[in-house]
Design a protein around this motif. Structure first.
Motif, PDB file in Angstrom:
ATOM      1  N   GLY A   1      83.427  75.240  64.121  1.00 46.90           N
ATOM      2  CA  GLY A   1      83.154  73.908  63.643  1.00 46.90           C
ATOM      3  C   GLY A   1      83.665  73.624  62.273  1.00 46.90           C
ATOM      4  O   GLY A   1      83.451  72.538  61.728  1.00 46.90           O
ATOM      5  N   PHE A   2      84.375  74.565  61.634  1.00 47.99           N
ATOM      6  CA  PHE A   2      84.591  74.313  60.170  1.00 47.99           C
ATOM      7  C   PHE A   2      85.837  73.278  60.044  1.00 47.99           C
ATOM      8  O   PHE A   2      85.915  72.250  59.287  1.00 47.99           O
ATOM      9  CB  PHE A   2      84.980  75.258  59.311  1.00 47.99           C
ATOM     10  CG  PHE A   2      84.854  75.519  57.921  1.00 47.99           C
ATOM     11  CD1 PHE A   2      83.908  75.548  57.400  1.00 47.99           C
ATOM     12  CD2 PHE A   2      86.110  74.952  57.095  1.00 47.99           C
ATOM     13  CE1 PHE A   2      83.530  75.356  55.838  1.00 47.99           C
ATOM     14  CE2 PHE A   2      85.862  74.971  55.758  1.00 47.99           C
ATOM     15  CZ  PHE A   2      84.703  75.257  55.036  1.00 47.99           C
ATOM     16  N   CYS A   3      86.774  73.298  60.990  1.00 50.40           N
ATOM     17  CA  CYS A   3      87.993  72.421  60.921  1.00 50.40           C
ATOM     18  C   CYS A   3      87.443  71.024  61.633  1.00 50.40           C
ATOM     19  O   CYS A   3      88.386  69.971  61.465  1.00 50.40           O
ATOM     20  CB  CYS A   3      88.919  72.931  61.656  1.00 50.40           C
ATOM     21  SG  CYS A   3      89.081  72.907  63.464  1.00 50.40           S
ATOM     22  N   THR A   4      86.392  71.130  62.549  1.00 43.06           N
ATOM     23  CA  THR A   4      86.204  69.992  63.377  1.00 43.06           C
ATOM     24  C   THR A   4      86.146  68.435  62.860  1.00 43.06           C
ATOM     25  O   THR A   4      86.665  67.693  63.519  1.00 43.06           O
ATOM     26  CB  THR A   4      84.869  70.293  64.229  1.00 43.06           C
ATOM     27  OG1 THR A   4      85.039  71.687  64.826  1.00 43.06           O
ATOM     28  CG2 THR A   4      84.680  69.513  65.286  1.00 43.06           C
ATOM     29  N   PRO A   5      85.177  68.245  61.801  1.00 41.29           N
ATOM     30  CA  PRO A   5      85.129  66.965  61.185  1.00 41.29           C
ATOM     31  C   PRO A   5      86.725  66.291  60.846  1.00 41.29           C
ATOM     32  O   PRO A   5      86.819  65.252  61.104  1.00 41.29           O
ATOM     33  CB  PRO A   5      84.091  67.168  59.952  1.00 41.29           C
ATOM     34  CG  PRO A   5      83.381  68.533  60.294  1.00 41.29           C
ATOM     35  CD  PRO A   5      84.445  69.466  61.216  1.00 41.29           C
ATOM     36  N   GLY A   6      87.230  67.218  60.196  1.00 42.02           N
ATOM     37  CA  GLY A   6      88.603  66.764  59.803  1.00 42.02           C
ATOM     38  C   GLY A   6      89.460  66.524  61.277  1.00 42.02           C
ATOM     39  O   GLY A   6      90.309  65.607  61.127  1.00 42.02           O
ATOM     40  N   MET A   7      89.279  67.368  62.109  1.00 36.85           N
ATOM     41  CA  MET A   7      90.305  67.263  63.264  1.00 36.85           C
ATOM     42  C   MET A   7      89.824  66.174  63.987  1.00 36.85           C
ATOM     43  O   MET A   7      90.592  65.241  64.516  1.00 36.85           O
ATOM     44  CB  MET A   7      89.950  68.308  64.114  1.00 36.85           C
ATOM     45  CG  MET A   7      90.805  68.694  65.078  1.00 36.85           C
ATOM     46  SD  MET A   7      92.571  69.009  64.846  1.00 36.85           S
ATOM     47  CE  MET A   7      92.454  71.060  64.561  1.00 36.85           C
ATOM     48  N   LEU A   8      88.477  65.614  64.112  1.00 41.79           N
ATOM     49  CA  LEU A   8      87.890  64.517  64.900  1.00 41.79           C
ATOM     50  C   LEU A   8      88.306  63.287  64.235  1.00 41.79           C
ATOM     51  O   LEU A   8      88.938  62.226  64.736  1.00 41.79           O
ATOM     52  CB  LEU A   8      86.579  64.664  64.643  1.00 41.79           C
ATOM     53  CG  LEU A   8      85.656  65.425  65.650  1.00 41.79           C
ATOM     54  CD1 LEU A   8      84.378  65.777  65.830  1.00 41.79           C
ATOM     55  CD2 LEU A   8      86.039  65.198  67.132  1.00 41.79           C
ATOM     56  N   LEU A   9      88.392  63.096  62.641  1.00 41.82           N
ATOM     57  CA  LEU A   9      88.774  62.019  62.214  1.00 41.82           C
ATOM     58  C   LEU A   9      90.267  61.960  62.307  1.00 41.82           C
ATOM     59  O   LEU A   9      90.661  60.870  62.322  1.00 41.82           O
ATOM     60  CB  LEU A   9      88.332  62.237  60.594  1.00 41.82           C
ATOM     61  CG  LEU A   9      87.125  61.589  60.378  1.00 41.82           C
ATOM     62  CD1 LEU A   9      86.575  62.389  58.924  1.00 41.82           C
ATOM     63  CD2 LEU A   9      86.577  60.119  60.465  1.00 41.82           C
ATOM     64  N   THR A  10      91.173  62.964  62.336  1.00 40.96           N
ATOM     65  CA  THR A  10      92.603  62.854  62.566  1.00 40.96           C
ATOM     66  C   THR A  10      92.863  62.409  63.851  1.00 40.96           C
ATOM     67  O   THR A  10      93.528  61.455  64.262  1.00 40.96           O
ATOM     68  CB  THR A  10      93.338  64.066  62.371  1.00 40.96           C
ATOM     69  OG1 THR A  10      92.934  64.754  61.098  1.00 40.96           O
ATOM     70  CG2 THR A  10      94.737  64.228  62.520  1.00 40.96           C
ATOM     71  N   ILE A  11      92.015  62.858  64.940  1.00 44.98           N
ATOM     72  CA  ILE A  11      92.268  62.391  66.231  1.00 44.98           C
ATOM     73  C   ILE A  11      91.664  60.758  66.570  1.00 44.98           C
ATOM     74  O   ILE A  11      92.448  60.200  67.213  1.00 44.98           O
ATOM     75  CB  ILE A  11      91.552  63.429  67.267  1.00 44.98           C
ATOM     76  CG1 ILE A  11      92.262  64.748  67.104  1.00 44.98           C
ATOM     77  CG2 ILE A  11      91.485  62.905  68.801  1.00 44.98           C
ATOM     78  CD1 ILE A  11      91.375  65.962  68.013  1.00 44.98           C
ATOM     79  N   ALA A  12      90.829  60.459  65.829  1.00 45.32           N
ATOM     80  CA  ALA A  12      90.337  59.132  65.845  1.00 45.32           C
ATOM     81  C   ALA A  12      91.438  58.053  65.728  1.00 45.32           C
ATOM     82  O   ALA A  12      91.572  57.229  66.131  1.00 45.32           O
ATOM     83  CB  ALA A  12      89.261  58.876  65.039  1.00 45.32           C
ATOM     84  N   GLU A  13      92.125  58.833  64.628  1.00 42.21           N
ATOM     85  CA  GLU A  13      93.423  57.807  64.152  1.00 42.21           C
ATOM     86  C   GLU A  13      94.408  57.863  65.111  1.00 42.21           C
ATOM     87  O   GLU A  13      95.039  56.856  65.469  1.00 42.21           O
ATOM     88  CB  GLU A  13      93.892  58.285  62.747  1.00 42.21           C
ATOM     89  CG  GLU A  13      95.177  57.338  62.255  1.00 42.21           C
ATOM     90  CD  GLU A  13      95.306  57.374  60.799  1.00 42.21           C
ATOM     91  OE1 GLU A  13      94.193  57.303  59.932  1.00 42.21           O
ATOM     92  OE2 GLU A  13      96.293  57.353  60.347  1.00 42.21           O
ATOM     93  N   LEU A  14      94.656  58.938  65.798  1.00 43.59           N
ATOM     94  CA  LEU A  14      95.745  59.068  66.746  1.00 43.59           C
ATOM     95  C   LEU A  14      95.332  58.345  68.039  1.00 43.59           C
ATOM     96  O   LEU A  14      96.235  57.432  68.335  1.00 43.59           O
ATOM     97  CB  LEU A  14      95.836  60.568  67.130  1.00 43.59           C
ATOM     98  CG  LEU A  14      96.421  60.732  68.385  1.00 43.59           C
ATOM     99  CD1 LEU A  14      97.877  60.886  68.199  1.00 43.59           C
ATOM    100  CD2 LEU A  14      96.026  62.203  69.166  1.00 43.59           C
ATOM    101  N   MET A  15      94.051  58.292  68.309  1.00 40.86           N
ATOM    102  CA  MET A  15      93.730  57.333  69.732  1.00 40.86           C
ATOM    103  C   MET A  15      93.969  55.998  69.260  1.00 40.86           C
ATOM    104  O   MET A  15      94.088  55.162  70.130  1.00 40.86           O
ATOM    105  CB  MET A  15      92.197  57.754  69.953  1.00 40.86           C
ATOM    106  CG  MET A  15      92.180  59.380  70.565  1.00 40.86           C
ATOM    107  SD  MET A  15      90.640  59.783  70.863  1.00 40.86           S
ATOM    108  CE  MET A  15      90.432  59.044  72.516  1.00 40.86           C
TER     109      MET A  15
END
Lengths: 794, 159, 285
Positions: free
Chosen positions: B103-117
């Motif tokens: 879960g350490f990468c997850t917040p950054g990953m989620l915000l990145t994916i939100a922009e991708l979507m």
């Protein structure tokens, strides 16, 4: 025929959660950024530590002048090695069962000389991390630079300087093994095939770096440490011992851990020093390794050179293996697990999947002035697997046999267990044949070969590579305890029914992200008979969990899970005794299902767990005379029948080599493995996939590069190449299921299988792709430069 | 001009005023000044993506942006986008698909994916992999993350 | 890993920024996108006394059609270049290059001008600017001057920008009829700095090359133009022989450095492979 002696009661429970892809209870919190990692912890009056690190690989400390650093506003302390050494005892990373291993005493800060570039030498404590770093830049150390020992090949030669004079030489350990008659096997063989394999040094790169907050309370001599270590009880023992504290007054708490992979299972000098700073200053002190520190401060792993031999007969029978392993481990053997285990594993496990009687090995473990080496995910496994499978592939090629068929001919057959390896390692029940068969089907092997061959005609060079493997999981006390290390092989679990009929579970196993809490919840829910949402799991706190080993060696599910199963069953019995007393029934006619006591035969609901809790805690006066309800159960478990639960599996890689650029494109990857009872298929598959990718990292990208002066050249994330999303294939997983009879649950470990086999599969696929050329590659990582060199393009 | 900077900005919809050391980067400011510890620090040299946050509608590296530069900006962190439910389907898909381990990468990953979507709603698996290629995950091997994006997209389309 | 202390000054106008630079001289550094600078500060590889932030200066960002050229403001973010219709239409080389720069979060912040001014020899945009004969617009207290790309890159991280000056924009000639672009790079991982890359531009008469420019990045201490090799193309079509001639010529013309991923001979070899892979398709082969 396998004798099943374990009672598989837990697999037969009604409403079982075993084998279901139950989501992890802690995942939603982490997905909202509400985790509590060490750096998230802030205490009143907390200070921040950083360390002045040696710029040299080998240098004597002539003098330290902390004056300018101390004078900087905001600086609270600058602590030298001599000052630190007054309050702690050094440690020596040896184990008695690794006969002859030797190491030098290691201090939190080195007293006389730095022995690797990046070793923490002087501690600086300030109000903020930034100020501490400002001050660290002002500490003046007068160094006498010494010639470094960097090449493992020459580390023990006469001309090479000594790293520790008291040890007499730079040899940490030598292990020899000789089984059967290798020379006779060679004489009798049709082919003796040789190959030298090189495995680059790499490191774990946990995204959350190592860190701790140490808080010493002097009036009670109570030390509390928030730490992202995998083994809180081990850390408790070591800190108490080295700081001469009472063990029950050392509390180690591990909350969320941002990946560990074996990196966070060791005694790091800078972490011990941080605890020392808190004791000295009587205030909380935080130290978080930054990324640059992590690359030179975390343990490194692999870095083996193995010369291997295999002898075969023309009919495809393997008759012998032999290896000569050399590994450089840095300047000390790591405490308390030692840095000899990786070589030991290699020696013990070469040739694992195959029947042969003759084996000879020598492993030399030597000191050098580079970062310390120790156990990292799949300790020794990628090495022994690649050596074995590389030799097997080369032999198959010489014999003109299909590599899959050659393996199948030599496997320990699935109906031959229990049996032993050539080295005498006991195999309870493995499934090499089934795994390979399932994988060949998943790959559609014949179609894949046709695709590969057709593309070669168009100048597209694709290769298929296999790796069969065995893996050590569920380590018993034979792994470390027998050698004198105070590392618990057993685990305990305490389950408690609360007044509302919910169940609290305290376990010695720890969560590092692998999903241990989900596994524990599934096992407990099944064993007790309650839905998972009625469970609360408590881990990672030496004051509130039974003594346990934590997470390492693929043990948390198989050992920690079994303790929970046993404690859950015991709690169910105790709850049913209370229910029987209330209902005036025979407890043996009752069961707990979905949180309700029912008649076993009819499933009729009799009394709910919250009603039992209410009566037992608030109205015990209504229970029959002489009946005292006991709603807490504790059980411990350690494997006793086998020293380890060996698992097995097979992997395959399909890749394409761009023979003009040397770039390798991974197209597909398969893994079929056998971890016994699969408690949570979703989590097992993701352990496999994550593990495969760590193996791919070592095979293709990751390497700690050093120059001949012992300077690490790529100690940052731009230059040390971890696997990223765009270069990776999807990975197809499958399973065979051979439960261990050492536990009722039958679960073996799954966390390291992926890492074990992936490098070998890639190596063999690469060499298959290069087979039209006079090129063969056995030195990892397989970089574009090495590929072009192998092809004589540069 | 000073070694300190006074800043006023909006973080997760709330106005925030602080005086910070000018050298403080944005992720340290969020974590240690505001207690928004959901944004993580993984490398501090812009490579790992753990500190990815959203500033003025775009993802940025929190370690490569000064807090002082966020004067007047609108900043969203994992805490904010969780509380508004903006990325709830994605978070649910992450949990369901086990697309996070530690879960350490997850917040950054989620915000990145939100922009991708938002920017590439029809991204192929390969394009998803490319878009998250600046976010290091040591645990999953990324496949589950790619799957979770597809799951979230499917469920979003069906809702 | 925190930066050494520095003062921060936010310039609101170009004049403001220039006078801050004049005031602080060598102690000051310009903070544009900061995607390279901040990393070096965090690692304490550099410790300026003052950062002059030019992010809030009006008019430094944006892509404008100036007739025969596009003027790309220095503070235009890579992601805006990436999504620009003007760039896609008139500067296909830039369009091809820009999404190879790092990763989305970096491209959202990093700037076109920052990449040019930082002059990392491994970066994509300086090589593209060379291949396209771009013009750099540089402002000082005494006004603005223009420097052609060919004269701009002076060495490792060194450019024609003098102390006290600021790069305000880059003009890229619009691609004319008959011209084609080619771009390719070889990076170990997506978004990494390439081991080596090529930016190519040529005019075609049918499938015959004319006025070819080949510029390599991560092949020297600055973007490296290879005019002798490019000249072999002019007046010629594509052939397997041509690929071999170019590769041989590149081995003579390039003198690339060694680093952790590749040595000079490997880069020379890859330069030939890239030439073949980029120029053949440009010629329609």
């Amino acid at each position: 025929m396998n004798e099943v002696v374990a009672d598989r009661w837990i697999l037969d429970r009604p409403n079982s959660y075993i084998g279901r892809s139950v989501p992890r209870p802690n995942a939603p919190r982490l997905a909202e950024g509400r985790g509590t990692f060490v750096d998230d912890i802030e205490l009143k009056r907390m200070l921040h530590a950083t360390y002045v690190r040696s710029p040299y690989a080998h240098a004597r400390i002539k003098s330290i002048d902390p004056a300018a650093a101390k004078a900087l506003p905001g600086v609270v302390a600058v602590v030298t090695p001599q000052e630190m050494a007054k309050i702690h005892d050094p440690w020596v990373g040896v184990l008695t069962h690794l006969e002859g291993i030797k190491s030098a005493p290691q201090y939190a800060l080195p007293l006389e000389k730095a022995t690797w570039q990046g070793e923490a030498v002087v501690a600086v404590v300030a109000n903020t991390r930034a100020t501490a770093e400002d001050a660290a830049a002002l500490v003046e150390i007068d160094w006498e630079v010494l010639p470094p020992v960097t090449d493992a090949e020459t580390a023990t030669e006469g001309e090479t300087p000594l790293i520790h004079n008291d040890l007499g030489d730079n040899q940490a350990w030598q292990r020899k093994a000789d089984f059967g008659d290798v020379d006779a096997a060679y004489a009798d063989a049709d082919h003796v095939v040789e190959e030298t394999f090189v495995f680059g040094r790499h490191t774990g790169v946990c995204l959350e770096s190592r860190g701790l907050v140490a808080d010493f309370e002097p009036s009670e001599e109570q030390l509390t440490v928030w730490h992202n270590n995998q083994c809180p009880h081990m850390v408790q023992n070591i800190l108490a011992d080295k700081f001469r504290l009472e063990e029950h007054k050392v509390r180690v708490i591990t909350r969320d851990v941002g990946g560990s992979f074996g990196i966070k299972v060791h005694t790091y000098a800078d972490e011990v020093a941080t605890v020392g700073l808190s004791i000295m200053l009587k205030r909380p002190v935080k130290y978080i390794a930054d990324r640059l520190e992590s690359f030179v401060g975390d343990i490194h792993a692999r870095d083996h050179r193995v010369k291997g031999k295999i002898s075969v007969k023309n009919d495809g029978t393997i008759t012998a293996f032999e290896i000569d392993d050399l590994t450089g481990i840095g300047p000390y053997s790591m405490y308390p697990r030692t840095s000899g285990i990786e070589a030991n594993q290699v020696v013990n496990m070469i040739g694992g999947p195959y029947r042969f009687d003759n084996y000879r090995a020598v492993a030399n473990v030597v000191y050098q002035n580079k970062a310390m080496m120790c156990q990292y995910r799949a300790v020794g496994h990628p090495i022994k697997c690649a050596v074995t499978e590389g030799l097997v592939d080369k032999a198959a090629k010489i014999l003109g046999m299909d590599p899959a068929e050659f393996r199948q001919k030599n496997f320990h057959s699935d109906d031959s267990y229990p049996t032993k390896s050539a080295q005498g390692m006991p195999f309870e029940n493995l499934s090499h044949e089934e795994c390979m068969k399932k994988m060949l089907e998943a790959m559609d092997y014949n179609a894949l070969k046709a695709d590969r061959d057709a593309k070669r005609k168009d100048g597209i060079y694709r290769g298929i590579g296999f790796a069969s493997f065995i893996e050590v999981t569920n380590p018993s006390a034979m792994f470390y305890g027998v050698g004198g290390a105070r590392i618990s092989a057993q685990d305990g679990a305490t389950l408690r029914l609360d007044a509302k009929g919910n169940v609290f579970i305290s376990t010695g196993a720890t969560e590092q992200g692998q999903g241990m809490e989900a596994v524990i919840s599934q096992v407990a829910a099944t064993a007790v008979g309650v839905p998972p949402e009625r469970l609360k799991i408590i881990t990672g706190d030496t004051e509130h969990t039974p003594y346990g080993g934590g997470t390492w060696g693929s043990r948390a599910a198989g050992i920690g899970g079994e303790a929970v199963a046993q404690a859950g069953r015991q709690l169910r019995v105790q709850i049913l005794e209370a229910a029987a007393a209330m209902l005036q029934e025979d407890a043996s006619t009752l069961d707990i299902r979905n949180g309700v006591v029912v008649d076993t035969d009819t499933d009729n609901e009799r009394i709910s767990l919250d009603e039992i809790g209410r009566i037992c805690y608030y109205r015990p006066d209504t229970l029959p005379d002489g009946f005292q309800a006991e709603l807490v159960a504790t059980k411990h478990y350690v494997p006793r029948k086998f020293p380890f639960a060996f698992t097995n599996g097979a992997q395959a890689s399909y890749l394409e080599v761009d023979v003009e650029t040397g770039f390798i494109n991974l197209i597909n990857h398969w893994c079929v493995e056998d971890c016994g009872t699969v408690i949570n298929p979703l989590l097992v598959d993701e352990q496999i996939r994550g593990g495969v990718v760590q193996g791919l990292g070592g095979a293709l990208w990751e390497e700690c590069l050093y120059d001949d002066q012992g300077q690490m050249l790529n100690a940052n994330m731009a230059d040390y190449l971890v696997p990223m999303a765009a270069e990776l294939p999807d990975i197809e997983c499958g399973h065979a299921v051979s439960p261990t009879s050492d536990s009722d649950l039958g679960a073996k470990g799954a966390g390291e299988a992926g890492t074990c086999g992936a490098p070998a599969a890639v190596m063999n696929a690469l060499n298959d792709a290069l087979s039209p050329f006079d090129a063969r590659m056995t030195s990892m990582p397989f970089t574009p430069k090495k590929v072009l060199q192998a092809l004589n393009k540069i | 001009m000073d070694m300190y900077s006074d800043i006023t900005l909006t973080v997760n919809g709330e106005s925030v005023t602080r005086c910070v050391e000018s050298r403080t980067n944005l992720v340290d400011f969020l974590r240690y000044e505001l207690g928004l510890t959901g944004s993580h620090v993984g490398c501090e040299h812009g490579v790992c993506g753990a500190c990815t946050i959203r500033m003025d509608g775009r993802i940025v590296r929190g370690c490569l942006t000064l807090a002082a530069q966020a004067e007047g900006a609108e900043v969203w962190t994992i805490e904010g986008v969780s509380e508004t439910n903006e990325i709830r389907p994605l978070q649910k898909a992450f949990v369901e698909r086990n697309a996070l381990q530690c879960g350490f990468c997850t917040p950054g990953m989620l915000l990145t994916i939100a922009e991708l979507m938002e920017r590439k709603p029809d991204a192929s698996r390969e394009e998803i992999r490319e878009f998250i290629s600046g976010n290091f995950c040591r645990c999953t091997g990324y496949q589950a993350i790619v799957d979770a994006v597809e799951i979230a997209r499917e469920k979003g389309a069906n809702s | 890993m925190k930066p050494a202390p520095f003062a921060y000054a936010k310039a609101s106008t170009l004049e403001d920024a220039l006078s801050l630079l004049a005031e602080h001289g060598d102690d000051a550094r310009i903070l544009a996108g900061g995607q390279s600078l901040m990393a070096t500060l965090n690692m304490r590889l550099s410790a300026p006394q003052v950062l002059v932030d030019i992010n809030r200066i009006d008019g430094l960002a944006g892509i404008n059609d100036t007739g025969d050229a596009l003027r790309i403001g220095a503070m235009t973010r890579h992601s805006d270049v990436e999504t620009s219709d003007l760039i896609a239409q008139h500067a296909p080389l830039i369009a091809a290059a820009v999404d190879h720069i790092a990763h989305p979060a970096i491209r959202n912040r990093g700037t076109f001008g920052g990449s040019i001014a930082f002059a990392d020899p491994a970066a994509e945009l300086p090589a593209c600017a060379m291949a396209l004969d771009a013009t750099m617009h540089i402002a000082g207290l005494n006004g603005e001057r223009d420097v052609p790309a060919a004269d701009f890159f002076e060495g490792l991280y060194e450019t024609a920008i003098q102390p006290g000056e600021i790069l305000t924009g880059v003009s890229i000639p619009k691609i004319a009829d008959g011209w084609k672009s080619g771009f390719m790079e070889l990076a170990r991982r997506r978004g990494d700095y390439a081991i080596i890359g090529i930016a190519a531009q040529a005019k075609f008469d049918g499938s015959t090359f004319g006025d070819a420019r080949l510029v390599y990045f991560n092949a020297g201490d600055r973007p490296v133009s290879t005019p002798q090799t490019a000249a072999l193309l002019n007046g010629q079509g594509w052939s397997d022989d041509m690929a071999e001639k170019l590769a041989a010529s590149l081995k003579r013309e390039l003198d690339p450095p060694d680093d952790l991923n590749a040595d000079g001979p490997m880069r020379k070899h890859l330069a030939g492979v890239l030439a073949k892979r980029v120029l053949g398709p440009m010629a329609g082969a």
